[in-house]
Enzyme design. Structure first.
Site, PDB file in Angstrom:
ATOM      1  N   GLU A   1       2.606   1.473   6.214  1.00 52.65           N
ATOM      2  CA  GLU A   1       1.778   0.277   6.068  1.00 52.65           C
ATOM      3  C   GLU A   1       1.705  -0.550   7.362  1.00 52.65           C
ATOM      4  O   GLU A   1       0.602  -0.942   7.765  1.00 52.65           O
ATOM      5  CB  GLU A   1       2.282  -0.594   4.898  1.00 52.65           C
ATOM      6  CG  GLU A   1       2.109   0.052   3.544  1.00 52.65           C
ATOM      7  CD  GLU A   1       3.284   0.954   3.139  1.00 52.65           C
ATOM      8  OE1 GLU A   1       3.368   1.287   1.951  1.00 52.65           O
ATOM      9  OE2 GLU A   1       4.104   1.328   4.004  1.00 52.65           O
TER      10      GLU A   1
ATOM     11  N   CYS B   1       7.193  -0.579  -0.055  1.00 54.36           N
ATOM     12  CA  CYS B   1       8.528  -1.165  -0.168  1.00 54.36           C
ATOM     13  C   CYS B   1       8.408  -2.690  -0.066  1.00 54.36           C
ATOM     14  O   CYS B   1       7.337  -3.226   0.251  1.00 54.36           O
ATOM     15  CB  CYS B   1       9.461  -0.599   0.904  1.00 54.36           C
ATOM     16  SG  CYS B   1       9.123  -1.201   2.581  1.00 54.36           S
TER      17      CYS B   1
ATOM     18  N   CYS C   1       7.158  -3.982   3.311  1.00 51.90           N
ATOM     19  CA  CYS C   1       5.729  -3.701   3.518  1.00 51.90           C
ATOM     20  C   CYS C   1       4.854  -4.584   2.642  1.00 51.90           C
ATOM     21  O   CYS C   1       3.767  -4.983   3.050  1.00 51.90           O
ATOM     22  CB  CYS C   1       5.443  -2.228   3.276  1.00 51.90           C
ATOM     23  SG  CYS C   1       6.096  -1.200   4.615  1.00 51.90           S
TER      24      CYS C   1
END
Length: 138
Positions: free
Chosen positions: A60, A91, A94
């Protein structure tokens, strides 16, 4: 934002293509992301692992960096792809990075793998009550 099936298919194909650029020799968990910006442009990124943990980075931020370097300001859609069969999602770190460059209620996040698109959320659903630039009064 109108997300036509053609646009979704293009984003999904680009996210899968990005996985081929992943550098994941340790986990072997290749992730690819395609981000659609406010100008309708697609930016891709892949995860990059490093032997000196935790010096690697996720897909990302790679795609967000590509977006910013191309003049994009806001992520509208992020398609995240992993190897499957489990559903992948960004996650926590991100999610916060995506928050910096989006409107959480408007950013659509789609999870997929080589078998297809699996799940869809908004960033607000994945990161409720988030902290962002507006909290800093700038």
């Amino acid at each position: 934002m109108d997300l036509s099936q053609d646009l979704l298919d293009r984003l999904f194909a680009e996210a899968l293509r990005a996985r081929a650029f992943a550098h994941a020799p340790y986990s072997r968990y290749q992730v690819g992301v395609a981000i659609l910006d406010e100008q309708g442009r697609i930016h891709i990124g892949a995860n990059m692992e490093n032997a000196a943990y935790p010096q690697g980075w996720c897909a990302e931020p790679s795609a967000l960096t590509a977006m910013i370097m191309a003049g994009g300001k806001q992520a509208k859609v992020a398609v995240v792809t992993g190897p499957g069969p489990d559903i992948i999602s960004p996650c926590g770190g991100c999610r916060q990075k995506l928050r910096e460059f989006s409107v959480p209620e408007e950013l659509v996040i789609i999870a997929g793998d080589p078998g297809g698109m699996r799940q869809r959320w908004t960033l607000a659903e994945l990161l409720p009550h988030s902290f962002g630039p507006s909290h800093l009064n700038f």
